[in-house]
Design an enzyme around this catalytic site. Sequence first.
Site, PDB file in Angstrom:
ATOM      1  CG  HIS A 128      -8.247  24.679  42.119  1.00 20.63           C
ATOM      2  ND1 HIS A 128      -6.923  24.521  42.640  1.00 20.63           N
ATOM      3  CD2 HIS A 128      -8.164  26.045  42.069  1.00 20.63           C
ATOM      4  CE1 HIS A 128      -6.347  25.508  42.993  1.00 20.63           C
ATOM      5  NE2 HIS A 128      -6.943  26.360  42.685  1.00 20.63           N
ATOM      6  CG  HIS A 163      -3.763  28.402  44.885  1.00 24.20           C
ATOM      7  ND1 HIS A 163      -4.687  28.807  45.814  1.00 24.20           N
ATOM      8  CD2 HIS A 163      -4.543  28.775  43.781  1.00 24.20           C
ATOM      9  CE1 HIS A 163      -5.854  28.881  45.531  1.00 24.20           C
ATOM     10  NE2 HIS A 163      -5.897  29.044  44.280  1.00 24.20           N
TER      11      HIS A 163
END
Lengths: 354, 354
Positions: free
Chosen positions: A57, A219
């Site tokens: 991320h 995700h």
Amino acid sequence: MKKLINAVEDVVTEQLEGMALAHPDILKVHFEPKYVYRADAPVAGKVAIVSGGGSGHEPMHGGFVGMGMLDGACPGEVFTSPTPDQMYECAKAVDSGEGVLFIVKNYTGDVLNFEMAAEMAYADGIKVQSILIDDDAAVKDSLYTAGRRGVGTTVLAEKIVGGAAEDGYSLDQCADLCRKVNQYGRSMGMALTSCIVPAAGKPTFDLGDDEMEIGIGIHGEPGRERFKMKTADEITEMMAIAIIEDEAYTRTVREWNNEDGEWFDLELTDDPFQSGDQVIAFVNSMGGTPVSELYAVYRKLAGICAAKGLTIVRNFIGPYITSLEMQGFSLTLLKADDEILKYWDAPVNTPGLR
Amino acid sequence: MKKLINAVEDVVTEQLEGMALAHPDILKVHFEPKYVYRADAPVAGKVAIVSGGGSGHEPMHGGFVGMGMLDGACPGEVFTSPTPDQMYECAKAVDSGEGVLFIVKNYTGDVLNFEMAAEMAYADGIKVQSILIDDDAAVKDSLYTAGRRGVGTTVLAEKIVGGAAEDGYSLDQCADLCRKVNQYGRSMGMALTSCIVPAAGKPTFDLGDDEMEIGIGIHGEPGRERFKMKTADEITEMMAIAIIEDEAYTRTVREWNNEDGEWFDLELTDDPFQSGDQVIAFVNSMGGTPVSELYAVYRKLAGICAAKGLTIVRNFIGPYITSLEMQGFSLTLLKADDEILKYWDAPVNTPGLR
């Protein structure tokens, strides 16, 4: 799978090695267990801010370690929670005696592991506070989450609370500010494509050549709905309106009490945005979407906010909480009062934000 | 084609509208013809630095407009040269009387149009210098270029010459410094995937699921060779060695003489890197490649430079000269002397680099 990697099992380690080589003036990396920490940690007299979560991320969280933001970050494997020993060792390395604030995104693994780490740190005499970020207005409950997921507001919280800690806030003051930022922030994401997790070697999900998914998680967790492709204006409107008109949201969070060394439940309600609010508008790339497309989104967002009586007083546009190379974006609106703006504007020096 | 756009013909205009809304403190956008310029232009007593080129290489060039970098940037349509009238009108808007330096990437359309714009500006009494960037060591002559293409060194030149202009350099001094930066810099790119130009609606080139191309240009122009996928270390080594061992490169450039209002030819030779050189190492994402993978590249690059006797004194890692959402990266090494380092380190405030 085409990625700039060597062996799949070395991906995170080698990326951290590169980061340590690139930014020795800002941060250091500890490898067993893995955590990234300020080169000058512990900073005397300052509360330490620590976050962490699965890798992938970027630049969150390791790229936000440095003056004015995080003292430490614990990277898990890609899209996988770090372990309690990473968090505990990181807390020990950065605590100056003023205590450590954990900023925890609401994913079940992260929450459980940060809880265990808080207990370990407390047992070692380190004061801890642990604040949950659960700002994703897209869905209630998700693949890895009970309640709302923690997404874009995390980045804003790390910057704002990091600035306050630099300015001498106590641990409890940092916790109060972080809780407020979470309550003032709401987000929603969308995907045009899936990313590929190196260890999986194939796309996390399938999405047709003419399809997109609104409300997706960082995700690739399922979102609200799939649609045939729409225009940037239509997509931005769907997401912005959903955020702005999101109703009051109530949930019970667990926080840590340093007096008696126990967890306690706290019921929190986030009020909806109101006409007249000032906001920070964060338009985030999921990784593969170019910044130029984010500006097209911002163009429409600015018009919607104006029509709804929200004044954008700061904007933040770029890839700051990504899903590897996923194409798509997320919107975060954060109600901004004087305290939040003061620390949003405070100096910062990290690899990912200066 | 899945992109965050509305009508294909409005892509660049709407992105510029978003940029103007997002950064009114830094820049303004003029729409007919299109150029981006500093909000406080013209800056009294300062040489103005202007660049431009096809859109899609974000944040370059518009995202580099602001204090310490560009005074103006002329965006063409995606991967298409801007027109002479854009460059000429932009030069008029930003010239303070101290003259305008054009930084021109070596693509035939850009070169011709900037030449015409220089003549138009000169005829209007504006002093101009025009410096070519042709740093791509991958190929000699290419799809849109006679000689070497202009790539990553452009970003470094905009920062360094922008800093010098801010510090009071004259037009000729800016031109000399820009020419030196170009001669000191060498680059090479590679692609894992193609991007999609909105107006085309399909990938610019085809690349197999297990293939990559080394030496590719920022518009997907053919490179040196296609290979089956290799590891990050192998790819980095191929590219870094090619750059470091690149032989002396000689070409003839055209520059402008403000005394007689004529173009003249100048033969320039770039010397190879030598053991003992200090360098700025720039690892650039083509857009779709996450910054984490760039750190894996940097890890290997640092080792190669050390083995070759090159000392990396600064690094610059991220998406700064992209090809929309293309996956891949480029390397740029720039020999750094005291003058270059001084202005690389100078303050800057642009949307894309602060």
